[in-house]
Enzyme design. Sequence first.
Site, mmCIF file in Angstrom:
data_model
loop_
_atom_site.group_PDB
_atom_site.id
_atom_site.type_symbol
_atom_site.label_atom_id
_atom_site.label_comp_id
_atom_site.label_asym_id
_atom_site.label_seq_id
_atom_site.Cartn_x
_atom_site.Cartn_y
_atom_site.Cartn_z
ATOM 1 C CG ASP A 91 -3.824 10.891 6.222
ATOM 2 O OD1 ASP A 91 -3.406 11.875 5.583
ATOM 3 O OD2 ASP A 91 -3.154 10.311 7.094
ATOM 4 N N GLY A 139 -10.942 21.480 10.185
ATOM 5 C CA GLY A 139 -11.349 20.519 11.213
ATOM 6 C C GLY A 139 -12.845 20.570 11.448
#
Lengths: 207, 207
Positions: free
Chosen positions: A138, A107
């Site tokens: 994605d 992240g």
Amino acid sequence: MNVLADFDPVLPESYQSSEFVMLGNLTPDVQMRVIDQMAKRPKLIAMDTMNFWMNIAMERLLEVLKRIDCLIINDEEARQLSGERSLVKASEKILQMGPKYLVIKKGEHGALLFYEGQIFFAPALPLAEVFDPTGAGDTFAGGFIGFLAKSGDLSFENMKRAVIFGSAMASFCVEKFGIERLAELTNIDVKQRVAKFVDLVNFDAQL
Amino acid sequence: MNVLADFDPVLPESYQSSEFVMLGNLTPDVQMRVIDQMAKRPKLIAMDTMNFWMNIAMERLLEVLKRIDCLIINDEEARQLSGERSLVKASEKILQMGPKYLVIKKGEHGALLFYEGQIFFAPALPLAEVFDPTGAGDTFAGGFIGFLAKSGDLSFENMKRAVIFGSAMASFCVEKFGIERLAELTNIDVKQRVAKFVDLVNFDAQL
């Protein structure tokens, strides 16, 4: 039986000879059915998965892992899949399950690429504002496999570039709602963003 | 009154003309008393602090911040000090409080250096095992200021190297108990470790 288990994707003939395949985060059964429909072994099969499938379909997931080249998961998923807290140890176990390449996404803390005992780290771009993080993972995967498909080069050096490229695309994704920011991007935007990643970690090591 | 508030450090005369000062994580009063004893303005005053002092001595802490050049804190401390969740926004606010340089440590996720609108990111070395994390932050600070004191160069380029050097030293610290690993280090060990940091983020950006 659920909707996902009933979903039986049929690959159009023109897709069956694709050289680069990205298996999205669906049930391992669906991922396996996609692989089975390929007319010849693709150059690279990359795959996303998640804790949910590890919980309910681990055996099948392990079968799919044996047939792919690159696994893309986040840090918590890597820990669950391997049973190891250290991502270095986790990578060693996961790379014995089938894939040659492993990308662990962290992240806002960047991403790690593991390959044959080597590690590459791609930072995330420090952002003043994250408008909508939906789809960042994605977008990373799409940018990553798209970069590889365009260049056709599977060397570790080029895989590193693909991770940076995916990270750059993900950094755009979170700037606006949904795909708004991605839809308006130009090639120049992307080049400038990649240059920021270079600047971010660049230093002259002369000590 | 407590022990810390009563502690009144007296700098030996030979220390009073130091060009590089590292204020460890003590009460802002003690830090201020150290600055007050310097015979002339040092080239660089770096400082560590923590949430605890923000909670009980924020006003005094803000006074000290006005007199230093470089603040070294972790991500949660940066958020508390600035009231901003984004580290980019946090850095902007903190750099208005006095320091020219800000280092935000993110533990196993690396460290960020902020200076005049520029950002540098130093990764942490992915480790198979962290034997004892105690002292990693202080080791980082010591390596950082030691590197600067030895080179005497306060350019942004050299500050980047100092952050990498501090990160390398911290990566040794956690490998054994206490200072065991640090005590046995050779210059070659350090050079090899720094080279690992270079390799970790190095890529050829030709897209």
